[in-house]
Design an enzyme around this catalytic site. Structure first.
Site, PDB file in Angstrom:
ATOM      1  N   TYR A 282      29.009  87.504  26.722  1.00 52.04           N
ATOM      2  CA  TYR A 282      29.892  86.787  26.050  1.00 52.04           C
ATOM      3  C   TYR A 282      30.138  88.256  26.125  1.00 52.04           C
ATOM      4  O   TYR A 282      29.048  89.515  25.463  1.00 52.04           O
ATOM      5  CB  TYR A 282      29.541  85.910  25.699  1.00 52.04           C
ATOM      6  N   GLU A 283      31.865  88.546  24.793  1.00 57.22           N
ATOM      7  CA  GLU A 283      32.140  89.221  24.504  1.00 57.22           C
ATOM      8  C   GLU A 283      32.341  90.715  25.740  1.00 57.22           C
ATOM      9  O   GLU A 283      32.232  92.110  25.504  1.00 57.22           O
ATOM     10  CB  GLU A 283      31.384  90.666  23.290  1.00 57.22           C
ATOM     11  N   GLY A 284      32.195  90.424  27.338  1.00 54.32           N
ATOM     12  CA  GLY A 284      32.599  91.202  27.960  1.00 54.32           C
ATOM     13  C   GLY A 284      30.988  91.286  28.648  1.00 54.32           C
ATOM     14  O   GLY A 284      29.946  91.829  27.955  1.00 54.32           O
TER      15      GLY A 284
ATOM     16  N   MET B 163      37.821  84.469  17.128  1.00 51.89           N
ATOM     17  CA  MET B 163      39.116  84.816  18.167  1.00 51.89           C
ATOM     18  C   MET B 163      38.316  84.265  19.553  1.00 51.89           C
ATOM     19  O   MET B 163      37.916  83.608  20.436  1.00 51.89           O
ATOM     20  CB  MET B 163      38.552  86.117  18.746  1.00 51.89           C
TER      21      MET B 163
END
Length: 598
Positions: free
Chosen positions: A442-444, A165
């Site tokens: 990461y990933e928020g 992504m």
């Protein structure tokens, strides 16, 4: 090289004795034939693959890293990674929980969760290649066109292709409303994408024939902000109508990030120069489609830290049993040795039990969340599907943030057990600390997860989802409230449930007057909520262990589970008192600080 023994006994305990997964799954049409024997056989083979094939490559990947050829823009993964991935594909592991319509085995997601925990314990960097692919599969299954599914999903399922992504850009991280990558419509219905993405995990590699990038970009007439984001499939190699590979697409790796950890994974800077893409879902609705993959990735990141926590604990425990250092304060325990093994010292046990409690609690939460996903998708009762979906949404930021914060605590605690030997590369402990550190980012970031929990998932629906979880807690309290053997677990859990209700109401009132109150309280709130969920699951595990012992079992596993539960409630759970106090301290002490930060 660190050791790793797949925790099959504990997985079976949570799956069969605590959650009773097969009893529920047999009422779901896709899983009616999935029995306990199937679960046990799959996790045993998955554990062997993780320990025997993937684990030996962990230190290799950390030492070698990935290599970029600046002329061809091709990336070579560390020695052995490609061969291990080929064996992963050969074993059918990518297809485990995928839809049989696309070549999958159709097994439950909760079983896939076991696989990925063990893979992450063995080698987080390697596991990120197939892990991200599974997220791409889920996003396209939910939002792709029939043609996109026909072309792409069977090849992601087989492992022939992998997925990524592509969200982040150099000037924007979590605030995707600022992204600038452009998508120009073409006469043939495709789009030409131009822009740059950074921090793209597994963005370029030599493991698979093609890489399917899911890319966020803006159409020419898109509204500003996050309302104007669309999602596109941008493959490394163009896909012919028959599914075969065409020419190289206009997307390439412009550089690899030099990172603190996860060296074996190619974290790529991706350049799009007129790359051909196809739209996924509706124009300007790409963020909603991508959230399928993002939420899967957030649970996956929590699983990464769970895996590292387990490996760190196992190695620290083995070291503590062997390392001789000083005498016990209460008298020599190994009188035939010049010193006692350090496991006799109370503080070493504190470090070990912290990691053990966070590993076993994290496993219960991760499996419970995956089981809820299975129920959301396949339970025959519509109300159960709806309730499960709401609980998964509530728990997702907790899985991501609480498990990764705990992983940071636990890997550092286990490094501490090794003393100076933990600080050097030889034992492998410092790699676990470094690899885990990215999981909090990461990933928020975990701060973003906390805002999501308190701002959206709790206050956003006036506490409805939280009350739904609160009913589960209340049911357990009612069931065991008069059981003296359960009092040490039930009483603190019931008290925290009441206190969290009061805190949530108070923060809701404050937020109406000043929205910054949410940001000021959210991190402490999430951690307290994490303990509420852990407390509920630890109480359920203690409940099962007590019943087994009362029934006459002399299996030391149950005694050990009770001892760990007692440690958790006595030494880790009380953190919630301080967290609720700091959550109430308000925004002023943080924001009225111009001179302090001058």
């Amino acid at each position: 090289m660190p050791i790793y023994h797949p925790p099959l006994r504990d997985m079976r305990f949570v799956l069969h004795e605590v959650l009773g997964v097969t009893d529920v799954l047999r009422h779901m049409a896709p899983h009616a034939e999935t029995d306990t024997a199937t679960f046990d056989a799959v996790i045993e083979e998955a554990g062997k693959f993780a320990a025997e094939v993937v684990l030996p490559l962990n230190a290799v990947g950390d030492r070698e890293g990935c290599r970029l050829d600046p002329q061809t823009h091709e990336v070579s993964t560390p020695s052995g990674f490609k061969e291990a991935f080929a064996r992963y594909v050969e074993g059918g592991w990518p297809a485990l929980s995928c839809d049989p319509a696309f070549g999958g085995q159709g097994l439950p997601l909760v079983l896939n969760q076991c696989l990925f925990e063990m893979l992450n314990s063995a080698n987080q960097a390697w596991t990120m290649y197939p892990g991200l692919t599974h997220g791409a599969y889920e996003a396209l299954q939910a939002h792709g066109t029939d043609e996109q599914k026909r072309q792409v999903l069977p090849r992601l399922t087989s492992g022939e292709w992998t997925g990524t992504m592509c969200l982040t850009e150099p000037h924007c991280g979590t605030d995707l409303g600022l992204l600038r990558t452009r998508a120009e419509p073409q006469a043939d219905g495709t789009y030409r994408l131009t822009g740059q993405k950074i921090f793209i995990s597994a963005g370029e590699h030599d493991l698979a024939a093609n890489i399917v990038h899911l890319v966020l970009a803006r159409l020419p007439d898109a509204p500003e902000g996050s309302r104007g984001i669309s999602l596109f499939i941008v493959p490394k190699f163009l896909i012919n109508p028959d599914g075969s590979l065409g020419e190289r697409n206009g997307i390439h790796c412009g550089g690899l990030e030099e990172k603190m950890g996860i060296h074996g994974n190619a974290t790529a800077q991706m350049v799009l120069d007129g790359a051909v893409g196809t739209l996924v879902g509706k124009p300007n609705k790409g963020l909603q489609a991508m959230f399928v993959m993002m939420n899967a990735a957030r649970i996956g990141v929590g699983t990464q830290s769970l895996g590292l926590t387990e490996t760190a604990y196992q190695n620290a425990l083995a070291y503590a049993r062997e390392r001789l250092q000083s005498r016990s304060l209460s008298g020599a325990k190994a009188k035939d040795q010049p010193a006692d093994p350090i496991i006799v010292h109370p503080d070493v046990r504190r470090l070990l039990l912290t990691a053990k409690a966070y590993a076993e609690g994290g496993r219960a939460l991760a499996l419970y969340s995956a089981f809820l996903l299975d129920r959301e998708m396949h339970d025959p009762d519509e109300a159960v599907r709806r309730d499960s979906a709401e609980l998964v949404a509530l728990l997702t930021p907790i899985v991501k943030a609480f498990l990764t914060d705990n992983g940071h605590i636990a890997t550092n605690a286990c490094l501490q057990v090794f003393g100076g030997h933990g600080y050097i590369r030889e034992t492998g402990m410092e790699q676990l600390v470094r690899d885990n550190r990215i999981n909090m980012i990461y990933e928020g970031t975990n701060g973003i997860q906390s805002l999501d929990l308190l701002g959206r998932k709790v206050l956003g629906d006036n506490g409805a989802a939280l009350r739904k979880f609160g009913k589960l807690v209340a049911r357990l309290v009612e069931e065991e409230g008069v059981n003296e053997d359960m009092a040490e677990f039930i009483n603190p859990l019931a008290y925290l449930g009441e206190q969290m209700t009061r805190l949530t109401t108070e923060l809701g009132f404050r937020a109406h007057q000043n929205p910054d109150e949410v940001g000021a309280a959210s991190v402490d709130y999430l951690r307290a909520a994490g303990h509420l969920v852990f407390g509920y699951l630890w109480a359920r595990m203690a409940q099962v262990a007590l019943r087994q012992i009362a029934a006459g079992s002399d299996d030391p596993f149950y005694t050990g589970k009770l001892q760990t539960a007692r440690f958790y409630f006595a030494r880790l759970f009380p953190e919630t008192a301080a967290l609720m106090r700091t959550a109430r301290s308000g925004a002023k002490v943080l924001l009225d600080t111009e001179q302090a930060l001058a």
